[in-house]
Design a protein around this motif. Structure first.
Motif, PDB file in Angstrom:
ATOM      1  N   PHE A 222       0.859  -1.432  -0.072  1.00  0.00           N
ATOM      2  CA  PHE A 222      -0.102  -0.129  -0.005  1.00  0.00           C
ATOM      3  C   PHE A 222       0.885   1.113  -0.032  1.00  0.00           C
ATOM      4  O   PHE A 222       0.512   2.134  -0.677  1.00  0.00           O
ATOM      5  CB  PHE A 222      -0.982   0.034   1.278  1.00  0.00           C
ATOM      6  N   LEU A 223       2.004   1.283   0.705  1.00  0.00           N
ATOM      7  CA  LEU A 223       2.659   2.565   0.649  1.00  0.00           C
ATOM      8  C   LEU A 223       3.619   2.588  -0.708  1.00  0.00           C
ATOM      9  O   LEU A 223       3.756   3.925  -1.212  1.00  0.00           O
ATOM     10  CB  LEU A 223       3.943   2.159   1.936  1.00  0.00           C
ATOM     11  N   ALA A 224       3.917   1.628  -1.316  1.00  0.00           N
ATOM     12  CA  ALA A 224       4.335   1.754  -2.495  1.00  0.00           C
ATOM     13  C   ALA A 224       3.710   2.342  -3.500  1.00  0.00           C
ATOM     14  O   ALA A 224       3.947   3.074  -4.521  1.00  0.00           O
ATOM     15  CB  ALA A 224       4.827   0.116  -3.128  1.00  0.00           C
ATOM     16  N   ASN A 225       2.107   1.902  -3.488  1.00  0.00           N
ATOM     17  CA  ASN A 225       1.237   2.423  -4.310  1.00  0.00           C
ATOM     18  C   ASN A 225       1.205   4.000  -4.115  1.00  0.00           C
ATOM     19  O   ASN A 225       0.967   4.565  -4.980  1.00  0.00           O
ATOM     20  CB  ASN A 225      -0.136   1.749  -4.140  1.00  0.00           C
TER      21      ASN A 225
ATOM     22  N   GLN B 139       4.999   9.871  -9.151  1.00  0.00           N
ATOM     23  CA  GLN B 139       4.592   9.837 -10.541  1.00  0.00           C
ATOM     24  C   GLN B 139       5.816   8.696 -11.154  1.00  0.00           C
ATOM     25  O   GLN B 139       6.437   8.501 -10.490  1.00  0.00           O
ATOM     26  CB  GLN B 139       4.760  11.068 -11.278  1.00  0.00           C
ATOM     27  N   LEU B 140       5.490   8.578 -12.333  1.00  0.00           N
ATOM     28  CA  LEU B 140       6.434   7.572 -13.206  1.00  0.00           C
ATOM     29  C   LEU B 140       7.772   8.230 -13.618  1.00  0.00           C
ATOM     30  O   LEU B 140       7.974   7.912 -14.746  1.00  0.00           O
ATOM     31  CB  LEU B 140       5.664   7.030 -14.542  1.00  0.00           C
TER      32      LEU B 140
ATOM     33  N   GLY C 193      10.655   7.751  -8.900  1.00  0.00           N
ATOM     34  CA  GLY C 193       9.467   6.819  -8.733  1.00  0.00           C
ATOM     35  C   GLY C 193       9.388   5.546  -9.076  1.00  0.00           C
ATOM     36  O   GLY C 193       9.217   4.531  -8.267  1.00  0.00           O
ATOM     37  N   LEU C 194      10.001   5.179 -10.248  1.00  0.00           N
ATOM     38  CA  LEU C 194      10.286   4.028 -10.712  1.00  0.00           C
ATOM     39  C   LEU C 194      11.148   3.110 -10.298  1.00  0.00           C
ATOM     40  O   LEU C 194      11.271   1.861  -9.804  1.00  0.00           O
ATOM     41  CB  LEU C 194      10.725   3.961 -12.297  1.00  0.00           C
ATOM     42  N   TYR C 195      12.270   3.939  -9.903  1.00  0.00           N
ATOM     43  CA  TYR C 195      13.502   3.207  -9.043  1.00  0.00           C
ATOM     44  C   TYR C 195      13.100   2.528  -7.628  1.00  0.00           C
ATOM     45  O   TYR C 195      13.371   1.717  -7.426  1.00  0.00           O
ATOM     46  CB  TYR C 195      14.693   4.301  -9.123  1.00  0.00           C
TER      47      TYR C 195
ATOM     48  N   ALA D 237       4.776  -0.790 -13.522  1.00  0.00           N
ATOM     49  CA  ALA D 237       4.501   0.441 -12.612  1.00  0.00           C
ATOM     50  C   ALA D 237       3.217   1.371 -12.708  1.00  0.00           C
ATOM     51  O   ALA D 237       2.627   1.725 -11.807  1.00  0.00           O
ATOM     52  CB  ALA D 237       5.777   1.082 -12.516  1.00  0.00           C
ATOM     53  N   THR D 238       3.060   1.490 -14.163  1.00  0.00           N
ATOM     54  CA  THR D 238       1.808   2.220 -14.524  1.00  0.00           C
ATOM     55  C   THR D 238       0.550   1.310 -13.987  1.00  0.00           C
ATOM     56  O   THR D 238      -0.458   2.125 -13.615  1.00  0.00           O
ATOM     57  CB  THR D 238       1.759   2.381 -16.001  1.00  0.00           C
TER      58      THR D 238
END
Length: 236
Positions: free
Chosen positions: A91-94, A101-102, A106-108, A227-228
């Motif tokens: 949930f935290l990652a979401n 954002q992407l 954020g992606l890393y 990730a999207t």
């Protein structure tokens, strides 16, 4: 005293350092942040992670003082705490991915969260599978602490010593190397003392594979697509 016996007793000294460094690492980024700047999942995750560190310390101390019945009773808490730690991380990652954002950061960081919590869940599962074998169970439980070293030491380094963007991977080279050296020492000790290769060696291999994935997968089209999709889940 053999290494197989001493690992139960002496793991207390290593495990006791983990919550100490956790407070140091998260002092600025969590403990002293102004009220109202937290998301609820940051609180739940932070409390679950710190509680896990304390449980590991308590359990190793109970073994050290030969209080095995209390050790077994306290261990039942892990059946609730481990899933809470995994779920709160998801949930935290979401939440964080939607905040950042992407972009590259954020992606890393999403990659770090994803692979670390996967390792934690696997190590805990193996500890539970081997709970009838104390020497196996203890080793896999110790391995769960290794998954926390990167987020802890990354913040210690970033806040106090060396500021650099996460996505450069520089900090992870340091934290991964530290983690791997610790595990490698245990691999060598197990191997030389009793020819054991059943826990720490596969744990080291899995850590190395996950670390390679963390450093490389985040910058791929496949990871961005995943990730999207994950960011679009209505979790937070």
């Amino acid at each position: 005293m053999s290494f197989n016996q001493s690992i139960f007793r002496n793991s207390f000294f290593f495990l006791a350092l983990v919550p100490i460094f956790a407070v140091w690492g998260f002092w600025v980024t969590y403990f002293t942040r102004p009220p109202g700047t937290y998301n609820v999942w940051e609180h739940i995750h932070g409390m679950a992670m710190f509680a896990w560190c304390i449980i590991l310390v308590a359990q190793s101390f109970l073994i050290r003082i030969n209080q095995r019945p209390i050790h077994r009773a306290l261990g039942k808490i892990s059946f609730l705490l481990a899933p809470l730690l995994v779920i709160s991380t998801i949930f935290l990652a979401n939440y964080k991915l939607n905040v950042r954002q992407l972009n590259n950061e954020g992606l890393y960081i999403f990659g770090l969260q994803f692979f670390i919590i996967f390792l934690f869940a696997y190590f805990y599962l193996m500890a539970m599978v081997g709970r009838k074998q104390p020497d196996v169970h203890a080793r896999w439980m110790i391995c769960t602490a290794f998954t926390m070293l990167d987020p802890i030491f990354a913040r210690v380094i970033l806040v106090n010593f060396y500021q650099v963007p996460f996505e450069t991977g520089v900090i992870q080279w340091m934290t991964f190397a530290l983690t791997d050296v610790i595990v490698l020492i245990l691999v060598i000790k197990d191997w030389t003392s009793s020819s054991r290769r059943d826990v720490f060696l596969p744990a080291l291999v899995l850590l190395a594979l996950a670390q390679i994935a963390m450093l490389t997968a985040w910058d791929t089209a496949t990871w961005k697509a995943f990730a999207t999709w994950f960011a679009g889940l209505p979790l937070t």
